[in-house]
Design a protein around this motif. Structure first.
Motif, PDB file in Angstrom:
ATOM      1  N   ARG A 139      -3.219  66.615   4.020  1.00 43.94           N
ATOM      2  CA  ARG A 139      -3.310  66.262   5.434  1.00 43.94           C
ATOM      3  C   ARG A 139      -3.971  64.883   5.517  1.00 43.94           C
ATOM      4  NH1 ARG A 139      -6.407  70.213   7.766  1.00 43.94           N
ATOM      5  NH2 ARG A 139      -4.663  71.506   8.374  1.00 43.94           N
ATOM      6  N   THR A 140      -3.340  63.977   6.241  1.00 44.51           N
ATOM      7  CA  THR A 140      -3.854  62.617   6.416  1.00 44.51           C
ATOM      8  C   THR A 140      -4.146  62.394   7.904  1.00 44.51           C
ATOM      9  OG1 THR A 140      -1.714  61.570   6.877  1.00 44.51           O
ATOM     10  CG2 THR A 140      -2.299  61.872   4.541  1.00 44.51           C
ATOM     11  N   ASP A 141      -4.609  61.213   8.241  1.00 48.04           N
ATOM     12  CA  ASP A 141      -4.825  60.873   9.651  1.00 48.04           C
ATOM     13  C   ASP A 141      -3.520  60.929  10.438  1.00 48.04           C
ATOM     14  OD1 ASP A 141      -7.512  60.530   9.186  1.00 48.04           O
ATOM     15  OD2 ASP A 141      -7.382  58.347   8.987  1.00 48.04           O
ATOM     16  N   ALA A 142      -2.383  60.753   9.743  1.00 45.41           N
ATOM     17  CA  ALA A 142      -1.064  60.795  10.386  1.00 45.41           C
ATOM     18  C   ALA A 142      -0.445  62.195  10.326  1.00 45.41           C
ATOM     19  CB  ALA A 142      -0.135  59.780   9.731  1.00 45.41           C
ATOM     20  N   GLY A 143      -1.173  63.189   9.822  1.00 45.23           N
ATOM     21  CA  GLY A 143      -0.655  64.549   9.689  1.00 45.23           C
ATOM     22  C   GLY A 143      -0.374  64.887   8.234  1.00 45.23           C
ATOM     23  N   TRP A 144       0.271  66.017   8.004  1.00 42.94           N
ATOM     24  CA  TRP A 144       0.598  66.445   6.654  1.00 42.94           C
ATOM     25  C   TRP A 144       1.605  65.496   6.023  1.00 42.94           C
ATOM     26  CZ3 TRP A 144      -1.718  70.120   3.814  1.00 42.94           C
ATOM     27  CH2 TRP A 144      -2.497  71.065   4.468  1.00 42.94           C
TER      28      TRP A 144
ATOM     29  N   VAL B 201       7.246  60.144   4.757  1.00 40.40           N
ATOM     30  CA  VAL B 201       6.793  61.520   4.576  1.00 40.40           C
ATOM     31  C   VAL B 201       5.797  61.655   3.423  1.00 40.40           C
ATOM     32  CG1 VAL B 201       8.951  62.413   5.539  1.00 40.40           C
ATOM     33  CG2 VAL B 201       8.628  62.387   3.052  1.00 40.40           C
ATOM     34  N   PHE B 202       5.569  60.588   2.664  1.00 38.99           N
ATOM     35  CA  PHE B 202       4.646  60.603   1.529  1.00 38.99           C
ATOM     36  C   PHE B 202       3.300  60.001   1.885  1.00 38.99           C
ATOM     37  CE2 PHE B 202       8.617  60.984  -0.797  1.00 38.99           C
ATOM     38  CZ  PHE B 202       8.283  61.756  -1.897  1.00 38.99           C
ATOM     39  N   THR B 203       2.270  60.411   1.159  1.00 40.07           N
ATOM     40  CA  THR B 203       0.996  59.707   1.215  1.00 40.07           C
ATOM     41  C   THR B 203       1.214  58.337   0.589  1.00 40.07           C
ATOM     42  OG1 THR B 203       0.300  60.562  -0.953  1.00 40.07           O
ATOM     43  CG2 THR B 203      -0.376  61.836   1.003  1.00 40.07           C
ATOM     44  N   THR B 204       0.370  57.383   0.915  1.00 36.54           N
ATOM     45  CA  THR B 204       0.547  56.031   0.380  1.00 36.54           C
ATOM     46  C   THR B 204       0.422  55.992  -1.141  1.00 36.54           C
ATOM     47  OG1 THR B 204      -1.782  55.547   0.786  1.00 36.54           O
ATOM     48  CG2 THR B 204      -0.208  54.882   2.496  1.00 36.54           C
ATOM     49  N   ASP B 205      -0.288  56.954  -1.731  1.00 39.58           N
ATOM     50  CA  ASP B 205      -0.411  57.019  -3.190  1.00 39.58           C
ATOM     51  C   ASP B 205       0.477  58.124  -3.767  1.00 39.58           C
ATOM     52  OD1 ASP B 205      -1.862  59.144  -2.147  1.00 39.58           O
ATOM     53  OD2 ASP B 205      -3.482  58.976  -3.618  1.00 39.58           O
ATOM     54  N   GLY B 206       1.521  58.489  -3.026  1.00 36.10           N
ATOM     55  CA  GLY B 206       2.401  59.564  -3.449  1.00 36.10           C
ATOM     56  C   GLY B 206       3.293  59.184  -4.618  1.00 36.10           C
ATOM     57  N   SER B 207       3.931  60.212  -5.200  1.00 30.43           N
ATOM     58  CA  SER B 207       4.826  59.974  -6.333  1.00 30.43           C
ATOM     59  C   SER B 207       5.945  61.000  -6.350  1.00 30.43           C
ATOM     60  CB  SER B 207       4.056  60.028  -7.653  1.00 30.43           C
ATOM     61  OG  SER B 207       3.557  61.333  -7.885  1.00 30.43           O
ATOM     62  N   TYR B 208       7.019  60.635  -7.082  1.00 28.33           N
ATOM     63  CA  TYR B 208       8.179  61.495  -7.281  1.00 28.33           C
ATOM     64  C   TYR B 208       8.428  61.592  -8.780  1.00 28.33           C
ATOM     65  CZ  TYR B 208      12.993  63.183  -7.220  1.00 28.33           C
ATOM     66  OH  TYR B 208      14.132  63.920  -7.419  1.00 28.33           O
ATOM     67  N   SER B 209       8.613  62.801  -9.287  1.00 27.52           N
ATOM     68  CA  SER B 209       8.834  63.005 -10.723  1.00 27.52           C
ATOM     69  C   SER B 209      10.196  63.639 -10.963  1.00 27.52           C
ATOM     70  CB  SER B 209       7.757  63.914 -11.308  1.00 27.52           C
ATOM     71  OG  SER B 209       6.492  63.333 -11.174  1.00 27.52           O
ATOM     72  N   ALA B 210      10.943  63.032 -11.846  1.00 29.33           N
ATOM     73  CA  ALA B 210      12.223  63.562 -12.329  1.00 29.33           C
ATOM     74  C   ALA B 210      12.651  62.702 -13.501  1.00 29.33           C
ATOM     75  CB  ALA B 210      13.288  63.541 -11.239  1.00 29.33           C
ATOM     76  N   PHE B 211      13.620  63.189 -14.245  1.00 30.83           N
ATOM     77  CA  PHE B 211      14.210  62.406 -15.333  1.00 30.83           C
ATOM     78  C   PHE B 211      13.187  62.050 -16.411  1.00 30.83           C
ATOM     79  CE2 PHE B 211      15.897  61.052 -11.150  1.00 30.83           C
ATOM     80  CZ  PHE B 211      17.015  61.865 -11.149  1.00 30.83           C
ATOM     81  N   GLY B 212      12.147  62.867 -16.543  1.00 31.68           N
ATOM     82  CA  GLY B 212      11.140  62.620 -17.562  1.00 31.68           C
ATOM     83  C   GLY B 212      10.118  61.563 -17.187  1.00 31.68           C
ATOM     84  N   ASP B 213      10.169  61.067 -15.962  1.00 28.28           N
ATOM     85  CA  ASP B 213       9.247  60.013 -15.525  1.00 28.28           C
ATOM     86  C   ASP B 213       8.637  60.359 -14.176  1.00 28.28           C
ATOM     87  OD1 ASP B 213       9.502  57.985 -17.606  1.00 28.28           O
ATOM     88  OD2 ASP B 213      11.549  57.695 -16.873  1.00 28.28           O
ATOM     89  N   THR B 214       7.516  59.723 -13.878  1.00 30.03           N
ATOM     90  CA  THR B 214       6.888  59.815 -12.560  1.00 30.03           C
ATOM     91  C   THR B 214       6.941  58.441 -11.931  1.00 30.03           C
ATOM     92  OG1 THR B 214       5.453  61.628 -13.242  1.00 30.03           O
ATOM     93  CG2 THR B 214       4.758  60.347 -11.316  1.00 30.03           C
TER      94      THR B 214
END
Length: 146
Positions: A109-114, A35-48
């Motif tokens: 939005r990517t080639d694979a959709g949102w 469900v993420f872009t290939t360069d996606g990220s998740y932030s929590a706990f003071g870190d990304t």
């Protein structure tokens, strides 16, 4: 007024976020990463955490039920970008302890959709504090450099 293209984008993103919640509940990291872009990220706990770190982060996290609400979305369909917020109630499987809060997201939005580009967690504490989590948890992996 919402037109057909906007409605289609909203429905696609709602399904994307549902796949995230179901994947997390089922401990299916592959479906969550999709469900993420290939360069996606998740932030929590003071870190990304870049997407490459997500499997280790999820492996270290408690397992349980991810119940999410309908997201509030602000989309620019022509540009293929957007932002949103989505409430979350996580119930830990073995103790039924809860964590509540919301996600703040950006979408592309990517080639694979949102896809989710960034997802950031804010926790609602019993004390009334709103924060991104406890950065000192020694069992949580450290993010790799972006």
């Amino acid at each position: 007024m919402v037109d057909q293209a906007q409605l289609s984008d909203i429905t696609e993103i709602e399904q994307l976020l549902a796949r995230y919640a179901v994947g997390m509940t089922m401990d299916d990291i592959d479906s969550v990463m999709e469900v993420f872009t290939t360069d996606g990220s998740y932030s929590a706990f003071g870190d990304t955490y870049p997407l490459v770190d997500f499997p280790a982060l999820v492996a270290a996290a408690p397992k349980g039920l991810f119940m999410v609400g309908t997201p509030a979305l602000d989309l620019d369909g022509a540009a293929g970008t957007g932002t949103g917020r989505q409430p979350l109630c996580f119930v830990e499987q073995t103790t039924h302890d809860m964590r509540i809060g919301w996600y703040t997201d950006t979408y592309r939005r990517t080639d694979a959709g949102w896809r989710l580009h960034t997802r950031s967690m804010t926790f609602l504490r019993k004390s009334g504090v709103r924060d991104s989590g406890r950065p000192h948890d020694p069992s949580r992996p450290q993010p790799t450099a972006p």
